[in-house]
Design an enzyme around this catalytic site. Structure first.
Site, PDB file in Angstrom:
ATOM      1  N   CYS A  68      62.924   0.112  11.805  1.00  0.00           N
ATOM      2  CA  CYS A  68      61.918  -0.851  12.262  1.00  0.00           C
ATOM      3  C   CYS A  68      61.513  -0.572  13.715  1.00  0.00           C
ATOM      4  O   CYS A  68      62.328  -0.722  14.630  1.00  0.00           O
ATOM      5  CB  CYS A  68      62.493  -2.263  12.112  1.00  0.00           C
ATOM      6  SG  CYS A  68      61.567  -3.567  12.917  1.00  0.00           S
ATOM      7  N   CYS A  71      61.835  -3.530  16.090  1.00  0.00           N
ATOM      8  CA  CYS A  71      63.266  -3.798  16.327  1.00  0.00           C
ATOM      9  C   CYS A  71      63.790  -2.872  17.422  1.00  0.00           C
ATOM     10  O   CYS A  71      64.531  -3.311  18.311  1.00  0.00           O
ATOM     11  CB  CYS A  71      64.092  -3.579  15.061  1.00  0.00           C
ATOM     12  SG  CYS A  71      63.676  -4.674  13.688  1.00  0.00           S
TER      13      CYS A  71
END
Length: 143
Positions: A68, A71
């Site tokens: 991600c 993230c």
């Protein structure tokens, strides 16, 4: 009588009772790990469940995955927020790819998602990448 807090050791999973005034230097009675860190700590699913259920100090979880992009962008900001919030909240990270059951149990529909727990209950949730000051403000206001 001094007030004490229950804290789960993020290393061995043992629940400890810690005097509130000694929170800074407290170590786990079982493994000796420092109970309150100024860093975000990676935890496993079992430790997260135990800490979310038992801890008196706010526990803020960053649900993330290595693939991600947002993230990965938020990771250093989350670490900066952990330094600022040391002693007021414990910030932990849980890899949802490694522990997919966490996403199911906590209803995580998108990542990064932060969830704040205190005294066995989820108090707040926030999705999307944030900068460190916004994370600190969210934790102080919502958890």
């Amino acid at each position: 009588m001094a007030q004490s807090m229950k804290l789960t050791c993020l290393d061995c999973g043992q629940v400890n009772r810690v005097p509130a005034e000694k929170l800074d230097g407290a170590k786990c009675g079982t493994c000796g790990t420092k109970m309150v860190s100024s860093k975000a700590v990676e935890v496993d699913f079992a430790t997260l469940q135990k800490a979310a259920r038992n801890d008196d100090l706010p526990l803020v979880v960053d649900f993330w995955a290595p693939w991600c992009g947002p993230c990965r962008m938020m990771a250093p900001e989350f670490s900066k927020a952990a330094t600022t919030l040391a002693g007021k909240a414990r910030l932990v990270k849980l890899n949802t790819e490694e522990y997919p059951q966490a996403g199911q149990k906590y209803g995580i529909r998108g990542i990064p998602t932060m969830a704040g727990f205190k005294s066995g209950r989820e108090k707040a949730r926030q999705s999307g990448a944030m900068q460190a000051p916004a994370i600190v403000n969210w934790v102080q206001g919502a958890v």
